[in-house]
Design a protein around this motif. Structure first.
Motif, PDB file in Angstrom:
ATOM      1  N   THR A   3      11.049  -1.083   5.600  1.00  0.00           N
ATOM      2  CA  THR A   3       9.625  -1.352   5.814  1.00  0.00           C
ATOM      3  C   THR A   3       8.871  -0.186   6.455  1.00  0.00           C
ATOM      4  O   THR A   3       7.654  -0.256   6.570  1.00  0.00           O
ATOM      5  CB  THR A   3       9.441  -2.602   6.695  1.00  0.00           C
ATOM      6  OG1 THR A   3      10.137  -2.396   7.929  1.00  0.00           O
ATOM      7  CG2 THR A   3       9.969  -3.843   5.997  1.00  0.00           C
ATOM      8  N   SER A   4       9.564   0.874   6.835  1.00  0.00           N
ATOM      9  CA  SER A   4       8.876   1.960   7.537  1.00  0.00           C
ATOM     10  C   SER A   4       7.809   2.623   6.675  1.00  0.00           C
ATOM     11  O   SER A   4       6.715   2.924   7.161  1.00  0.00           O
ATOM     12  CB  SER A   4       9.871   2.993   8.065  1.00  0.00           C
ATOM     13  OG  SER A   4      10.589   3.586   7.014  1.00  0.00           O
ATOM     14  N   SER A   5       8.081   2.855   5.390  1.00  0.00           N
ATOM     15  CA  SER A   5       7.059   3.470   4.538  1.00  0.00           C
ATOM     16  C   SER A   5       5.890   2.510   4.309  1.00  0.00           C
ATOM     17  O   SER A   5       4.730   2.937   4.220  1.00  0.00           O
ATOM     18  CB  SER A   5       7.653   3.921   3.205  1.00  0.00           C
ATOM     19  OG  SER A   5       8.121   2.818   2.466  1.00  0.00           O
ATOM     20  N   LEU A   6       6.180   1.202   4.248  1.00  0.00           N
ATOM     21  CA  LEU A   6       5.105   0.210   4.090  1.00  0.00           C
ATOM     22  C   LEU A   6       4.244   0.149   5.354  1.00  0.00           C
ATOM     23  O   LEU A   6       3.013   0.079   5.271  1.00  0.00           O
ATOM     24  CB  LEU A   6       5.693  -1.163   3.771  1.00  0.00           C
ATOM     25  CG  LEU A   6       6.512  -1.242   2.481  1.00  0.00           C
ATOM     26  CD1 LEU A   6       7.178  -2.606   2.361  1.00  0.00           C
ATOM     27  CD2 LEU A   6       5.651  -0.943   1.264  1.00  0.00           C
ATOM     28  N   ILE A  10       0.251   0.910   5.798  1.00  0.00           N
ATOM     29  CA  ILE A  10      -0.665   0.001   6.508  1.00  0.00           C
ATOM     30  C   ILE A  10      -1.429   0.770   7.573  1.00  0.00           C
ATOM     31  O   ILE A  10      -2.647   0.625   7.710  1.00  0.00           O
ATOM     32  CB  ILE A  10       0.116  -1.182   7.116  1.00  0.00           C
ATOM     33  CG1 ILE A  10       0.586  -2.114   5.997  1.00  0.00           C
ATOM     34  CG2 ILE A  10      -0.722  -1.929   8.149  1.00  0.00           C
ATOM     35  CD1 ILE A  10       1.590  -3.156   6.425  1.00  0.00           C
ATOM     36  N   ASN A  11      -0.738   1.617   8.319  1.00  0.00           N
ATOM     37  CA  ASN A  11      -1.406   2.391   9.368  1.00  0.00           C
ATOM     38  C   ASN A  11      -2.421   3.365   8.796  1.00  0.00           C
ATOM     39  O   ASN A  11      -3.470   3.599   9.399  1.00  0.00           O
ATOM     40  CB  ASN A  11      -0.375   3.095  10.256  1.00  0.00           C
ATOM     41  CG  ASN A  11       0.201   2.137  11.281  1.00  0.00           C
ATOM     42  OD1 ASN A  11      -0.490   1.247  11.760  1.00  0.00           O
ATOM     43  ND2 ASN A  11       1.465   2.311  11.600  1.00  0.00           N
ATOM     44  N   GLU A  12      -2.146   3.919   7.616  1.00  0.00           N
ATOM     45  CA  GLU A  12      -3.131   4.785   6.967  1.00  0.00           C
ATOM     46  C   GLU A  12      -4.376   3.987   6.590  1.00  0.00           C
ATOM     47  O   GLU A  12      -5.510   4.464   6.770  1.00  0.00           O
ATOM     48  CB  GLU A  12      -2.527   5.433   5.719  1.00  0.00           C
ATOM     49  CG  GLU A  12      -1.496   6.493   6.028  1.00  0.00           C
ATOM     50  CD  GLU A  12      -0.768   6.991   4.790  1.00  0.00           C
ATOM     51  OE1 GLU A  12      -1.177   6.657   3.651  1.00  0.00           O
ATOM     52  OE2 GLU A  12       0.228   7.719   4.961  1.00  0.00           O
ATOM     53  N   PHE A  22      -0.650  -0.123  13.896  1.00  0.00           N
ATOM     54  CA  PHE A  22       0.227  -1.276  14.014  1.00  0.00           C
ATOM     55  C   PHE A  22       1.568  -0.737  14.477  1.00  0.00           C
ATOM     56  O   PHE A  22       2.138   0.145  13.854  1.00  0.00           O
ATOM     57  CB  PHE A  22       0.371  -1.991  12.664  1.00  0.00           C
ATOM     58  CG  PHE A  22       1.464  -3.031  12.639  1.00  0.00           C
ATOM     59  CD1 PHE A  22       1.336  -4.201  13.371  1.00  0.00           C
ATOM     60  CD2 PHE A  22       2.619  -2.828  11.906  1.00  0.00           C
ATOM     61  CE1 PHE A  22       2.338  -5.153  13.365  1.00  0.00           C
ATOM     62  CE2 PHE A  22       3.631  -3.778  11.877  1.00  0.00           C
ATOM     63  CZ  PHE A  22       3.485  -4.945  12.623  1.00  0.00           C
ATOM     64  N   LEU A  23       2.058  -1.241  15.607  1.00  0.00           N
ATOM     65  CA  LEU A  23       3.316  -0.777  16.169  1.00  0.00           C
ATOM     66  C   LEU A  23       4.377  -1.855  15.975  1.00  0.00           C
ATOM     67  O   LEU A  23       4.344  -2.899  16.625  1.00  0.00           O
ATOM     68  CB  LEU A  23       3.154  -0.461  17.661  1.00  0.00           C
ATOM     69  CG  LEU A  23       2.074   0.579  17.989  1.00  0.00           C
ATOM     70  CD1 LEU A  23       1.861   0.687  19.489  1.00  0.00           C
ATOM     71  CD2 LEU A  23       2.448   1.922  17.390  1.00  0.00           C
ATOM     72  N   ALA A  24       5.300  -1.612  15.068  1.00  0.00           N
ATOM     73  CA  ALA A  24       6.343  -2.586  14.747  1.00  0.00           C
ATOM     74  C   ALA A  24       7.361  -2.670  15.876  1.00  0.00           C
ATOM     75  O   ALA A  24       7.772  -1.648  16.430  1.00  0.00           O
ATOM     76  CB  ALA A  24       7.028  -2.211  13.444  1.00  0.00           C
ATOM     77  N   THR A  82       4.229  -3.796  -6.953  1.00  0.00           N
ATOM     78  CA  THR A  82       4.801  -3.193  -5.747  1.00  0.00           C
ATOM     79  C   THR A  82       4.080  -3.689  -4.499  1.00  0.00           C
ATOM     80  O   THR A  82       2.947  -4.174  -4.562  1.00  0.00           O
ATOM     81  CB  THR A  82       4.675  -1.656  -5.767  1.00  0.00           C
ATOM     82  OG1 THR A  82       3.282  -1.305  -5.693  1.00  0.00           O
ATOM     83  CG2 THR A  82       5.318  -1.036  -7.003  1.00  0.00           C
ATOM     84  N   PHE A  83       4.759  -3.543  -3.359  1.00  0.00           N
ATOM     85  CA  PHE A  83       4.102  -3.858  -2.094  1.00  0.00           C
ATOM     86  C   PHE A  83       2.997  -2.844  -1.798  1.00  0.00           C
ATOM     87  O   PHE A  83       2.002  -3.182  -1.163  1.00  0.00           O
ATOM     88  CB  PHE A  83       5.124  -3.888  -0.950  1.00  0.00           C
ATOM     89  CG  PHE A  83       5.971  -5.117  -0.962  1.00  0.00           C
ATOM     90  CD1 PHE A  83       5.402  -6.374  -0.790  1.00  0.00           C
ATOM     91  CD2 PHE A  83       7.329  -5.038  -1.152  1.00  0.00           C
ATOM     92  CE1 PHE A  83       6.181  -7.524  -0.799  1.00  0.00           C
ATOM     93  CE2 PHE A  83       8.120  -6.176  -1.162  1.00  0.00           C
ATOM     94  CZ  PHE A  83       7.537  -7.422  -0.985  1.00  0.00           C
TER      95      PHE A  83
END
Length: 102
Positions: A3-6, A10-12, A22-24, A82-83
């Motif tokens: 999920t890191s690339s997703l 999202i942060n972009e 957003f800090l996971a 795709t997501f």
């Protein structure tokens, strides 16, 4: 699911609207759903990545759902294959407003 690339995508999207990041803090997987829990500003949110349907990756529907700490849905985006498509189709401004006014 990685999920890191997703999360980066999202942060972009959030940064383009003057929000974020957003800090996971935690990732859980159950059936066809991967949930990333974290914070956006001072608010805890959950981002669900849901894969539905049969067949190859490109034949499945991809949905991104954002919920607040109570579990209330505050946004949804759907992607054809795709997501990344689902994240691009998402109304992130609504999430920023919900968190800000939450």
């Amino acid at each position: 699911m990685n999920t890191s690339s997703l999360t980066n995508q999202i942060n972009e999207a959030l940064a383009a609207l003057g929000g974020g990041p957003f800090l996971a803090t935690k990732t859980t997987e159950q059936d066809a759903t991967t949930t990333v829990t974290g914070t956006l500003g001072d608010s805890e949110i959950h981002i669900d990545f849901i894969e539905e349907g049969n067949g190859t990756e490109a034949e499945k529907d991809h949905t991104v759902v954002v919920r607040d700490a109570s579990g209330k849905q505050i946004g949804e985006g759907r992607g054809d294959s795709t997501f990344a498509d689902a994240i691009s189709a998402f109304g992130w401004a609504g999430v920023l407003d919900a968190v800000k006014n939450g």
